[in-house]
Motif scaffolding. Structure first.
Motif, PDB file in Angstrom:
ATOM      1  N   PRO A 116      -7.524  -9.297   5.167  1.00 21.41           N
ATOM      2  CA  PRO A 116      -6.755  -9.026   6.257  1.00 21.41           C
ATOM      3  C   PRO A 116      -7.856  -8.671   7.306  1.00 21.41           C
ATOM      4  N   GLN A 117      -7.480  -9.131   8.694  1.00 22.98           N
ATOM      5  CA  GLN A 117      -7.896  -8.789   9.927  1.00 22.98           C
ATOM      6  C   GLN A 117      -7.771  -7.425  10.358  1.00 22.98           C
ATOM      7  N   GLY A 118      -8.561  -6.784  11.142  1.00 23.72           N
ATOM      8  CA  GLY A 118      -8.680  -5.600  11.742  1.00 23.72           C
ATOM      9  C   GLY A 118      -8.903  -4.573  10.801  1.00 23.72           C
ATOM     10  N   ALA A 119      -8.627  -3.306  11.097  1.00 22.37           N
ATOM     11  CA  ALA A 119      -8.865  -2.130  10.223  1.00 22.37           C
ATOM     12  C   ALA A 119      -8.008  -2.361   8.793  1.00 22.37           C
ATOM     13  N   ILE A 120      -8.673  -2.237   7.696  1.00 21.73           N
ATOM     14  CA  ILE A 120      -8.030  -2.399   6.675  1.00 21.73           C
ATOM     15  C   ILE A 120      -7.225  -1.145   5.812  1.00 21.73           C
ATOM     16  N   ASN A 121      -5.973  -1.334   5.505  1.00 20.79           N
ATOM     17  CA  ASN A 121      -5.424  -0.145   4.415  1.00 20.79           C
ATOM     18  C   ASN A 121      -5.665  -0.333   3.175  1.00 20.79           C
ATOM     19  N   LEU A 122      -6.088   0.391   2.363  1.00 23.64           N
ATOM     20  CA  LEU A 122      -6.571   0.052   0.891  1.00 23.64           C
ATOM     21  C   LEU A 122      -5.866   1.076  -0.063  1.00 23.64           C
ATOM     22  N   ARG A 123      -5.420   0.748  -1.025  1.00 27.74           N
ATOM     23  CA  ARG A 123      -4.819   1.440  -2.147  1.00 27.74           C
ATOM     24  C   ARG A 123      -5.236   1.115  -3.621  1.00 27.74           C
ATOM     25  N   PHE A 124      -5.526   1.889  -4.450  1.00 26.93           N
ATOM     26  CA  PHE A 124      -6.080   1.719  -5.665  1.00 26.93           C
ATOM     27  C   PHE A 124      -5.137   2.590  -6.599  1.00 26.93           C
ATOM     28  N   GLN A 125      -5.011   2.020  -7.902  1.00 24.93           N
ATOM     29  CA  GLN A 125      -4.328   2.653  -9.122  1.00 24.93           C
ATOM     30  C   GLN A 125      -5.470   3.222  -9.952  1.00 24.93           C
ATOM     31  N   VAL A 126      -4.899   4.659 -10.247  1.00 29.29           N
ATOM     32  CA  VAL A 126      -5.910   5.286 -11.115  1.00 29.29           C
ATOM     33  C   VAL A 126      -5.317   5.283 -12.525  1.00 29.29           C
ATOM     34  N   SER A 127      -6.193   4.833 -13.674  1.00 28.61           N
ATOM     35  CA  SER A 127      -5.667   4.753 -14.902  1.00 28.61           C
ATOM     36  C   SER A 127      -4.200   4.391 -15.020  1.00 28.61           C
ATOM     37  N   GLY A 128      -4.081   3.325 -14.402  1.00 36.67           N
ATOM     38  CA  GLY A 128      -2.841   2.586 -14.893  1.00 36.67           C
ATOM     39  C   GLY A 128      -1.516   3.018 -14.238  1.00 36.67           C
ATOM     40  N   SER A 129      -1.665   4.194 -13.384  1.00 32.57           N
ATOM     41  CA  SER A 129      -0.234   4.750 -12.934  1.00 32.57           C
ATOM     42  C   SER A 129      -0.264   5.413 -11.597  1.00 32.57           C
ATOM     43  N   LYS A 130      -1.058   6.354 -11.226  1.00 27.85           N
ATOM     44  CA  LYS A 130      -1.100   6.908  -9.954  1.00 27.85           C
ATOM     45  C   LYS A 130      -1.563   5.958  -8.988  1.00 27.85           C
ATOM     46  N   TRP A 131      -1.040   5.641  -7.900  1.00 25.88           N
ATOM     47  CA  TRP A 131      -1.634   5.077  -6.681  1.00 25.88           C
ATOM     48  C   TRP A 131      -2.036   6.020  -5.740  1.00 25.88           C
TER      49      TRP A 131
END
Length: 248
Positions: free
Chosen positions: A209-224
């Motif tokens: 994506p262009q511009g400032a990037i929002n990121l999310r990651f999943q921890v141990s298969g459950s919590k984002w």
């Protein structure tokens, strides 16, 4: 047929009794074998399979390791283990804490330690004997990683090419959690796009994506965990961005 109140209470008591023992079982040591690899400065290697580059050679004071089955296709990158050898005349009681930065296999070994880490297995004055063995019997357990003074960070991998190809790697990841997925927010489509695990701990995406990037990651298969505008619009290969958080 439903459970009666008495049976429910009995079941809850059994669970409460079992929980401490289940938690404690995570402290059990597992028997295995370990060897070591050489390097000019006795640190780790910057070419490890986790993709950490220089971070992978110097993190934890260079007391790092390659692993075989514990590599888990890259999910095991960054995990911490307490490793100690079994020869009472030569081995220290606590052994060494190591961070997984590479994939490696020896003679039926689970760990291929840096020379600095292998040296820490020994009692003072006994390291030369352990090095002469080449392979030693050990026991290990998973422990929580600790990086005092550091938050979790995402580094733009050196192979990234602005603006057409973005690769990220998480560093200073504390706790025992594993990052199992990473996604970037695509504003024009109003959707999260999943990054690919390229190899080891490296996640990548062509045409990010262009511009400032929002990121999310999943921890141990459950919590984002979601991070707003973590990656700036003019990101650069080799740059490191602080999440201002740390995992447990």
């Amino acid at each position: 047929m439903g459970l009666t109140l008495d049976r429910c209470l009995s079941l809850m008591c059994v669970i409460m009794i079992l929980l401490p023992s289940l938690c404690f079982s995570q402290n059990y040591y597992v028997s295995s074998r370990a060897t070591y690899y050489g390097s000019p400065d006795c640190f780790g290697t910057p070419t490890g399979a986790c993709g950490y580059k220089d971070y992978g050679s110097t993190v934890n004071g260079g007391e790092v390791t390659g692993v075989s089955k514990l590599f888990k296709n890259g999910t095991g990158c960054g995990a911490c283990y307490q490793v100690r050898c079994k020869y009472s005349k030569h081995c220290s009681e606590d052994g060494v804490k190591v961070v997984v930065t590479d994939h490696g296999e020896g003679d039926n070994t689970d760990f291929v330690l840096s020379a600095r880490a292998y040296n820490k297995l020994a009692l003072q004055g006994q390291a030369e004997i352990l090095f002469s063995y080449g392979v030693v019997d050990i026991e290990y357990k998973r422990i929580s990683c600790q990086y005092p003074g550091y938050n979790l960070m995402f580094k733009v991998h050196e192979h990234s090419r602005f603006p057409n190809y973005l690769a990220l790697v998480a560093i200073y990841q504390a706790g025992v959690s594993e990052i199992t997925a990473v996604e970037l927010w695509q504003e024009d489509c109003q959707e999260w796009r999943g990054m690919r695990r390229a190899y080891g701990a490296v996640w990548d995406m062509p045409n990010p994506p262009q511009g400032a990037i929002n990121l999310r990651f999943q921890v141990s298969g459950s919590k984002w965990v979601q991070l707003k505008s973590l990656i700036p619009s003019e990101w650069k290969a080799g740059a490191t961005y602080n999440t201002a958080i740390q995992l447990d």
